[in-house]
Design a protein around this motif. Structure first.
Motif, short mmCIF file in Angstrom:
data_model
loop_
_atom_site.label_atom_id
_atom_site.label_comp_id
_atom_site.label_asym_id
_atom_site.label_seq_id
_atom_site.Cartn_x
_atom_site.Cartn_y
_atom_site.Cartn_z
N UNK A 64 0.76 -1.28 -0.26
CA UNK A 64 -0.08 -0.03 -0.07
C UNK A 64 1.02 1.33 0.17
N UNK A 65 0.36 2.10 -0.88
CA UNK A 65 1.24 3.59 -0.77
C UNK A 65 0.09 4.56 -1.19
N UNK A 66 0.33 5.74 -0.77
CA UNK A 66 -0.93 6.92 -0.71
C UNK A 66 -0.83 7.18 -2.16
N UNK A 67 -2.10 7.52 -2.52
CA UNK A 67 -2.34 8.08 -4.13
C UNK A 67 -1.39 9.09 -4.47
N UNK A 68 -1.18 10.20 -3.50
CA UNK A 68 -0.26 10.98 -4.02
C UNK A 68 1.11 10.48 -4.50
N UNK A 69 1.66 9.60 -3.72
CA UNK A 69 2.75 8.92 -4.20
C UNK A 69 2.72 8.22 -5.29
N UNK A 70 1.63 7.37 -5.69
CA UNK A 70 1.49 6.69 -6.59
C UNK A 70 1.45 7.40 -7.86
N UNK A 71 0.79 8.47 -7.85
CA UNK A 71 0.80 9.74 -9.11
C UNK A 71 2.12 10.10 -9.34
N UNK A 72 2.82 10.44 -8.33
CA UNK A 72 4.31 10.78 -8.81
C UNK A 72 5.20 9.65 -9.52
N UNK A 321 12.63 5.39 -6.92
CA UNK A 321 13.80 6.21 -6.15
C UNK A 321 12.69 7.23 -5.93
N UNK A 322 12.01 8.00 -6.69
CA UNK A 322 10.93 9.00 -6.55
C UNK A 322 9.99 8.43 -5.31
N UNK A 323 9.35 7.17 -5.45
CA UNK A 323 8.65 6.89 -4.41
C UNK A 323 9.31 6.83 -2.94
N UNK A 324 10.42 6.68 -2.79
CA UNK A 324 11.40 6.51 -1.60
C UNK A 324 11.72 7.78 -0.93
N UNK A 325 11.79 8.72 -1.87
CA UNK A 325 12.01 10.16 -1.43
C UNK A 325 10.69 10.82 -0.99
N UNK A 326 9.88 10.29 -1.58
CA UNK A 326 8.36 10.92 -1.08
C UNK A 326 8.09 10.22 0.12
N UNK A 327 8.30 9.05 0.49
CA UNK A 327 8.07 8.48 1.85
C UNK A 327 9.11 9.06 3.07
N UNK A 328 10.19 9.32 2.54
CA UNK A 328 11.11 10.15 3.38
C UNK A 328 10.54 11.55 3.70
N UNK A 329 10.27 12.14 2.61
CA UNK A 329 9.71 13.40 3.09
C UNK A 329 8.44 13.52 3.60
N UNK A 330 7.62 12.75 3.22
CA UNK A 330 6.35 12.46 3.97
C UNK A 330 6.08 12.26 5.19
N UNK A 331 6.95 11.02 5.49
CA UNK A 331 6.93 10.41 7.26
C UNK A 331 7.68 11.30 7.88
N UNK A 332 8.96 11.43 7.34
CA UNK A 332 10.21 11.98 8.36
C UNK A 332 10.22 10.91 9.50
N UNK A 333 11.18 11.02 10.41
CA UNK A 333 11.62 10.13 11.37
C UNK A 333 10.36 9.77 12.14
N UNK A 334 9.39 10.82 12.50
CA UNK A 334 8.37 10.46 13.44
C UNK A 334 7.28 9.72 12.58
N UNK A 335 7.39 9.81 11.48
CA UNK A 335 6.19 8.93 10.64
C UNK A 335 6.64 7.23 10.66
N UNK A 336 7.91 7.19 10.19
CA UNK A 336 8.27 5.85 10.14
C UNK A 336 8.34 5.14 11.76
N UNK A 337 8.69 6.20 12.70
CA UNK A 337 8.63 5.60 14.00
C UNK A 337 7.09 4.99 14.47
#
Length: 493
Positions: A64-72, A321-337
């Motif tokens: 599962x990934x968010x629709x905004x990321x899937x669009x990118x 890699x576009x999806x990975x940077x989205x997740x890093x930027x979107x989630x940040x450390x608090x989100x992944x935690x």
């Protein structure tokens, strides 16, 4: 209504689409074209036979990934990002991800800057890291005038199959360390004992595929340091963090397993697992450029400028890699935690439910472990079914829960495993527990026998039939004893 294809065979004016009455002939290359919707329907028909990804609890891979990321990602799907002259932003995105991972895994960002790259998955990352260890060892041996023809690598038998591929593809002797009975990964002292002057490195696993256990990499680092001091060798550690690399930093931040340890020279992780990106994406990182031999670095200029490649493949899409940077930027450390805490909580909920059921024993760790639950049936004399029967029964509910045997040393033990990805909700957890209980109830009352029970049934059947033959005055209507034995062997009697 006229049919577009006269060979279609319309009935009473009804034009039946070709994909409804003609199968794909895979024995030869198609000799004609069809409409887009017909081709799509044919392929979709095949894909409908697949399991539902969210119910595939065997997989570590993101579903599962968010629709905004899937669009990118969809926008980047046609970008061959190896062409950095034409697509410089994608190269920049990759470098940003590498720098963020270097920080996450405590690499030195100073003068000896960490070096890394994305890969198709952790398999490619492992092959690159293993090859780098081999080349460094060979270079040292040759410089010292020593034989460099017999490299070996030390690892537990519970390592992923890609490590076996590494040894075969790149001619490295595998020195397998068998799990001790009752232990679900190789012990550090056994790994060190297997090392010698030809060892290119020791593999530590941060989350085994079998049971999710983490190695104590900090202890292993101390043992490696002591062995190097004693022998003058230059043993090093590669951490296979395919799953744990995106788990441990967020829920076990004080656990030292990464570049904080001086003998850890390389790490791999899967962005498409707990990095939360669709497959396939992996990462490999070296603590500094000196650990990536120049013989593995290639230059080319036929895409418009001089560029460097260190991966095994060349062309690939930019979407991951576009999806990975989205997740890093979107989630940040608090989100992944928070996501990791949620997954750990789900695993604990499932673990408690299994224990409460009373039929299972959980063998995955309750702490410092991947968010998964590995478990097996309690040992009961004469049980007629096993974990493989349970896995098969769960498929009737739509669940994919793998059953398998453990690595050498515990290979007699059959287990089931559930990976608690972030889209595996508490509601689904409850449903799985209910279906597990129903599967057990069904298996308890249906005719599934062990081999010993089948042997007893066959013997009893033959005995009863023989007695009936002897008691009958007209034996010709009964089969011979030889025939009865034959039927019994085939389960017909």
């Amino acid at each position: 209504m006229a049919c577009a294809d006269a060979s279609n065979g319309g009935v009473d004016g009804l034009c039946i689409p070709r994909f409804l009455w003609e199968a794909i002939d895979a024995s030869k290359f198609p000799q004609r074209s069809i409409e887009p919707r017909m081709a799509a329907s044919q392929i979709q028909g095949l894909r409908n036979l697949d399991a539902t990804p969210r119910l595939n609890l065997a997989s570590f891979v993101t579903t599962f990934m968010e629709p905004e990321c899937r669009e990118l990602m969809e926008e980047a799907i046609a970008v061959n990002y190896i062409d950095t002259e034409e697509y410089p932003s994608t190269e920049k995105i990759k470098e940003m991800c590498v720098s963020m991972l270097a920080d996450l895994w405590h690499a030195d960002l100073g003068a000896s800057k960490a070096t890394g790259t994305d890969t198709v998955g952790s398999s490619e990352a492992v092959l690159l890291a293993g090859l780098a260890m081999k080349r460094r060892w060979q270079d040292r041996r040759k410089a010292a005038g020593l034989d460099a023809s017999r490299p070996n690598i030390v690892m537990g038998t519970e390592t992923h199959v890609v490590w076996e591929k590494l040894t075969r593809y790149f001619e490295i002797e595998p020195k397998w360390v068998t799990n001790r009975p009752g232990h679900y990964h190789a012990l550090n002292e056994d790994l060190i004992a297997a090392c010698d002057e030809n060892t290119i490195g020791v593999v530590a696993i941060l989350g085994t595929t079998y049971t999710g256990h983490f190695y104590d990499v900090e202890e292993l680092d101390s043992l490696v340091a002591a062995k190097n001091e004693e022998t003058g060798w230059q043993l090093c550690i590669h951490v296979d963090a395919a799953s744990g690399g995106f788990v441990a930093p967020f829920v076990f931040p004080d656990m030292k397993w990464d570049f904080r340890l001086s003998n850890v020279v390389s790490i791999n992780a899967s962005g498409h697992k707990f990095g939360l990106v669709y497959p396939g994406l992996g990462w490999v990182m070296w603590r500094s450029r000196q650990y990536l031999p120049e013989s593995l670095v290639f230059h080319d200029n036929y895409l418009g400028k001089d560029q460097i490649t260190i991966t095994l493949n060349f062309s690939k899409g930019a979407m991951n890699v576009v999806g990975q940077l989205y997740q890093f930027t979107r989630m940040g450390f608090p989100g992944y935690r928070e996501i990791n805490r949620h997954m750990q909580h789900t695993a604990e909920r499932l673990r408690e439910g299994l224990v409460k059921m009373g039929s299972f024993e959980v063998i995955s760790a309750s702490d410092r472990c991947l968010p998964l639950v590995a478990f097996h049936l309690k040992d009961v004399e004469g049980r007629a079914y096993d974990e493989f029967n349970i896995a098969d029964r769960l498929k009737t509910f739509g669940w994919v829960v793998p059953a398998y045997t453990l690595a050498a040393g515990n290979q007699a033990r059959k287990v089931l495993r559930v990976v608690c990805r972030w889209d595996f909700s508490p509601t689904l957890t409850n449903e799985l527990l209910d279906d597990l209980q129903e599967a057990l109830d069904w298996l308890e009352v249906h005719y599934i026998y062990t081999k010993d029970q089948l042997d007893k049934i066959k013997a009893t059947s033959i005995k009863l039939a023989e007695e009936k033959v002897r008691s009958s005055s007209t034996t010709s209507k009964w089969p011979s004893v030889h025939r009865l034995q034959s039927l019994a062997e085939r389960g017909k009697c």
